[in-house]
Design an enzyme around this catalytic site. Structure first.
Site, PDB file in Angstrom:
ATOM      1  N   LYS A 188       7.783  -4.504   2.449  1.00 14.44           N
ATOM      2  CA  LYS A 188       7.813  -3.061   2.698  1.00 14.44           C
ATOM      3  C   LYS A 188       7.516  -2.750   4.159  1.00 14.44           C
ATOM      4  O   LYS A 188       6.567  -3.268   4.738  1.00 14.44           O
ATOM      5  CB  LYS A 188       6.788  -2.357   1.806  1.00 14.44           C
ATOM      6  CG  LYS A 188       6.700  -0.848   2.026  1.00 14.44           C
ATOM      7  CD  LYS A 188       5.753  -0.182   1.037  1.00 14.44           C
ATOM      8  CE  LYS A 188       5.596   1.306   1.347  1.00 14.44           C
ATOM      9  NZ  LYS A 188       4.771   2.006   0.345  1.00 14.44           N
ATOM     10  N   TYR A 239       0.841  -1.201   0.000  1.00 10.22           N
ATOM     11  CA  TYR A 239       0.000   0.000   0.000  1.00 10.22           C
ATOM     12  C   TYR A 239       0.871   1.244   0.000  1.00 10.22           C
ATOM     13  O   TYR A 239       2.038   1.211   0.376  1.00 10.22           O
ATOM     14  CB  TYR A 239      -1.011  -0.009   1.142  1.00 10.22           C
ATOM     15  CG  TYR A 239      -0.494  -0.025   2.563  1.00 10.22           C
ATOM     16  CD1 TYR A 239       0.072   1.106   3.143  1.00 10.22           C
ATOM     17  CD2 TYR A 239      -0.653  -1.152   3.360  1.00 10.22           C
ATOM     18  CE1 TYR A 239       0.494   1.102   4.463  1.00 10.22           C
ATOM     19  CE2 TYR A 239      -0.242  -1.169   4.689  1.00 10.22           C
ATOM     20  CZ  TYR A 239       0.335  -0.032   5.237  1.00 10.22           C
ATOM     21  OH  TYR A 239       0.755  -0.034   6.548  1.00 10.22           O
ATOM     22  N   CYS A 240       0.291   2.349  -0.464  1.00  5.57           N
ATOM     23  CA  CYS A 240       1.009   3.613  -0.661  1.00  5.57           C
ATOM     24  C   CYS A 240       2.291   3.379  -1.470  1.00  5.57           C
ATOM     25  O   CYS A 240       3.392   3.710  -1.032  1.00  5.57           O
ATOM     26  CB  CYS A 240       1.343   4.261   0.680  1.00  5.57           C
ATOM     27  SG  CYS A 240       1.820   6.010   0.542  1.00  5.57           S
ATOM     28  N   PRO A 241       2.153   2.790  -2.682  1.00  6.71           N
ATOM     29  CA  PRO A 241       3.339   2.412  -3.453  1.00  6.71           C
ATOM     30  C   PRO A 241       4.084   3.609  -4.036  1.00  6.71           C
ATOM     31  O   PRO A 241       3.493   4.654  -4.309  1.00  6.71           O
ATOM     32  CB  PRO A 241       2.742   1.551  -4.572  1.00  6.71           C
ATOM     33  CG  PRO A 241       1.361   2.112  -4.771  1.00  6.71           C
ATOM     34  CD  PRO A 241       0.896   2.507  -3.391  1.00  6.71           C
TER      35      PRO A 241
END
Length: 271
Positions: free
Chosen positions: A160, A147-149
Site C-alpha cells: 500500500k 494502516y488506515c485500511p
C-alpha cells in the site's frame, strides 16, 4: 490516451502549497477543506484540488481517539516532535512527513446523489492517470495489515502506498488522500503499529493490526523518487484534462474563518 474522470468538472482551482515547508497549525489544511467545502457547496467557488505536505505530524481517526490510552499516546508522540490531531473525515491513524503528498478534491454534491463510492473512485482515477507514465498496475482494495485500511487502499504489487478518506458536508464532498512518495513505508508502518500498541494498552480492541511490511512508497516501487516529481505528474494530468487556475498559497481572505474552524475542530475532536 487520457481517460475522462467521472463527474469531475472541466474547470477548477488548484491550490498547491507542496513546494514550501508547512508552517501552519496541522489542523489548518483540514479546516481549509472544511471552509472551502462550504464555499464550493454554495457555488461561491469553483471546485478545488488542494495539495499540501507537512514536515512531521500524526493524524488520528475518530475511533483512534477513543482508545483507552489515546491521550497519553498523543502526548508521547508530541514529545517525539510530532504535531498531533484528530481529523473529522473517515479513516484511521496516519503519520505525515515531507515524503508524503496529501491531496483533497473538493466538489459540490450531486443533487440526489448518495453514492459515496463514486467519490472515492474519482480520487482513484486521478492517481492512476497521474501514474500512467510509470507503466505500473495500481490495485484498488484493502491491503491486510496496512494502516488506515479500507476498500480504497491503493497498492502496487501488494504494497500500500495510498489511502483515501472522505468528508461529506450538506452540499459538498471532500475526498482526501495521502500518498507515500519518498522514504520507507515500513518505517511509517512500524510507528503506527506502536501507536496502537500504546493507545490500546495491548488490549487488542478493534483497532487495525498493522504489519509494517505491507506499506511502501512510490520511490521504493517506481521511478518517481521525489514528492515534487509526483506533484508534477499530477499537475500535468490535470492540465491535460481541464482548465486549471493554479494558486501556490492560501488566500488570506478566509483566514479568520479557517482559524475559527480550527478552534471548533480541536474542541470537538481532540477533547
Amino acid at each position: 490516451m487520457m481517460m475522462p474522470m467521472i463527474n469531475f468538472p472541466l474547470k477548477f482551482k488548484l491550490v498547491d502549497t507542496s513546494s514550501t515547508v508547512f508552517s501552519h497549525d496541522i489542523l489548518f489544511p483540514f479546516a481549509f477543506d472544511e471552509v472551502y467545502g462550504r464555499e464550493v457547496g454554495m457555488e461561491r467557488s469553483e471546485p478545488i484540488i488542494h495539495i499540501w505536505r507537512h514536515p512531521k505530524a500524526f493524524i488520528l481517526g475518530l475511533r483512534d481517539r477513543k482508545l483507552p490510552n489515546a491521550l497519553e499516546t498523543m502526548q508521547w508522540l508530541e514529545q517525539q516532535g510530532y504535531s498531533v490531531t484528530v481529523r473529522n473525515s473517515g479513516g484511521a491513524a496516519v503519520p505525515l512527513d515531507l515524503g508524503i503528498v496529501n491531496i483533497s478534491i473538493i466538489l459540490p454534491k450531486i443533487k440526489g446523489g448518495m453514492e459515496f463510492r463514486r467519490d472515492f473512485e474519482l480520487m482513484y482515477q486521478l492517481i492512476c492517470e497521474s501514474l500512467k507514465s510509470q507503466i505500473c498496475l495500481v490495485h484498488k482494495g484493502e491491503v491486510e495489515g496496512a494502516y488506515c485500511p479500507g476498500d480504497f487502499d491503493l497498492s502496487i504489487n501488494g504494497k500500500k502506498f495510498c489511502g483515501i478518506a472522505q468528508r461529506r458536508q450538506t452540499k459538498a464532498v471532500v475526498v482526501q488522500a495521502f500518498v507515500l512518495v519518498e522514504g520507507k513505508g515500513k518505517t511509517r508502518g512500524a510507528l503506527v503499529r506502536e501507536f496502537y500498541e500504546r493507545a490500546s494498552n495491548n488490549s487488542r480492541l478493534g483497532y487495525p493490526q498493522v504489519k509494517a511490511y505491507t506499506m511502501s512508497s512510490l520511490s521504493e516501487m517506481t521511478d518517481i523518487s521525489t514528492s515534487s516529481r509526483f506533484v508534477l505528474c499530477l499537475k500535468d494530468y490535470l492540465r491535460s484534462y481541464g482548465e486549471v487556475e493554479e494558486i501556490n498559497g492560501y488566500d488570506p481572505i478566509y483566514n479568520d474563518e479557517i482559524q475559527k474552524n480550527i478552534f471548533e475542530l480541536r474542541y470537538r475532536y481532540n477533547k
